[in-house]
Write a protein that holds these residues in place. Structure first.
Motif, PDB file in Angstrom:
ATOM      1  N   LYS A  90      35.886  33.582  38.667  1.00 46.09           N
ATOM      2  CA  LYS A  90      37.211  33.981  39.129  1.00 46.09           C
ATOM      3  C   LYS A  90      38.282  33.473  38.169  1.00 46.09           C
ATOM      4  O   LYS A  90      38.243  32.321  37.723  1.00 46.09           O
ATOM      5  CB  LYS A  90      37.485  33.427  40.523  1.00 46.09           C
TER       6      LYS A  90
ATOM      7  N   TYR B 263      42.726  33.620  37.206  1.00 42.69           N
ATOM      8  CA  TYR B 263      44.027  33.650  37.884  1.00 42.69           C
ATOM      9  C   TYR B 263      45.097  34.167  36.935  1.00 42.69           C
ATOM     10  O   TYR B 263      44.977  34.047  35.711  1.00 42.69           O
ATOM     11  CB  TYR B 263      44.401  32.243  38.371  1.00 42.69           C
TER      12      TYR B 263
ATOM     13  N   PRO C 188      44.470  28.056  39.399  1.00 43.92           N
ATOM     14  CA  PRO C 188      45.622  28.716  40.033  1.00 43.92           C
ATOM     15  C   PRO C 188      46.936  28.221  39.442  1.00 43.92           C
ATOM     16  O   PRO C 188      47.034  27.093  38.964  1.00 43.92           O
ATOM     17  CB  PRO C 188      45.499  28.298  41.510  1.00 43.92           C
TER      18      PRO C 188
END
Length: 363
Positions: free
Chosen positions: A56, A58, A272
């Motif tokens: 993942k 960001y 993040p």
């Protein structure tokens, strides 16, 4: 002919002769000038500089720009007029030709060396960023290069994994030379390896390579000055397996100096929020697997290039600080860093607007 006219004519002819000499006479110098800067968080040539798949990522904002230096080619012969102009120009730097191309190095050799250093810097940037995030990275010692005409030629190959030397396990690249130099020239040394092809097949199949071979090599004597050492004619390096794919897409750039900025860009994409808080941060510096930041060449050119593109802050290797501080472009703030941790701490302060105590570069 009147004396005054004759004097003026002679002076004019002498001036013309000097100008011609200045243009025609080559001098042993080369020139450095500010090169392009590239945002590691953005695109270059129509595609993202950093491409991460299998993990993942960001959204990011702001700039984490790596910086470059342009240099004249190895076969370019600067004349005296160009050298004088370069010395007087504020944004350029004239240096001895051998500084950029030592030992008569050709353009092709320099390009190849820079490409290898650039590739290694990318690997170290990935390792440093993932270690900072506590993401496991598998590493092993490999044959990096084999010297032509050496005892190892045809016996060992680039990419072979070195598991042991004379039965002693190898954990770091430096272990190889230590174990080889325990011998006398003419002694035999045994390398236990995983052949490069087997290692590549194992990586592709996502399995651990187990097929090892023992390779016996007769050592030769070193040909450098000083006491003769036993050598086999290889350099050892490190290779890694990453738990997901990280590609760095940046053509026509060489050398190791973008390592820090690549590592920060990778870290930013995997966490993040925004490391920069939208600010324009540029920088330079080599990086090793542990995250230590090292010095680079052409720091004065890089700060000029960064500021011309709008950079507000410049992450500066500690060992380059004194040189960078001698002539810092107006509006650019130098931030001293020794490690990736230093850089991340500085970026935290920058995005929070708490910049009063940022580490400074002193002259």
């Amino acid at each position: 002919m009147p004396r005054r006219t004759a004097t003026m004519l002679a002076s004019t002819l002498m001036l013309i002769a000097l100008l011609c000499a200045g243009v025609l006479i080559p001098v042993p110098y080369a020139e450095m000038s500010p090169g392009p800067t590239v945002n590691t968080l953005g695109d270059h040539g129509g595609e993202p500089v950093l491409q991460i798949s299998g993990r993942k990522t960001y959204a990011t904002s702001g700039h984490l720009n790596m910086t470059t230096v342009r240099v004249t080619s190895a076969d370019y012969r600067m004349n005296l007029v160009e050298a004088v102009y370069g010395w007087l120009a504020h944004d350029n730097k004239v240096v001895p030709h051998d500084t950029l191309y030592p030992d008569g190095k050709t353009e092709e050799q320099s390009t190849q060396e820079n490409a290898e250093e650039f590739s290694q810097s990318q690997e170290s940037a990935k390792v440093a960023a993932l270690k900072e995030l506590d993401i496991p990275v598998t590493s092993w010692v490999i044959v990096s290069t084999v010297v032509k005409g050496s005892p190892a030629e045809g016996r060992l190959h680039a990419g072979d994994v070195i598991k042991a030397v004379d039965g002693t396990a190898v954990k770091e690249p430096g272990d190889v030379a230590k174990l080889v130099t325990k011998h006398q020239p003419g002694d035999k040394v045994v390398f236990r390896i995983v052949p490069a092809k087997e290692q590549a097949a194992a990586e592709k199949a996502r399995r651990t390579a187990t097929a090892t071979q023992d390779v016996t090599i007769t050592t030769a004597a070193s040909d450098d000055s000083g006491a003769k050492r036993a050598i086999v004619g290889i350099s050892a390096g490190t290779d890694h397996t990453f738990p997901f794919t990280i590609d760095i897409k940046l053509a026509d750039v060489g050398g190791p100096s973008a390592g820090l900025m690549f590592a920060l860009g990778i870290y930013d994409k995997l966490t993040p929020g925004s490391l920069t808080g939208g600010k324009f941060v540029a920088g330079t510096g080599t990086i090793d697997d542990s995250g230590k930041v090292g010095p680079i060449g052409g720091i004065e050119m890089k700060t000029v290039g960064a500021r011309s593109q709008g950079a507000q802050y410049f992450l500066t290797p500690a060992e380059n600080c004194a040189a960078a501080a001698k002539d810092t472009p107006s509006g650019l703030r130098l931030v001293k860093v020794n490690t990736i941790d230093d850089a991340l701490t500085a970026l935290e302060d920058i995005r929070g607007g708490d910049t009063a105590d940022l580490p400074k570069c002193a002259k």
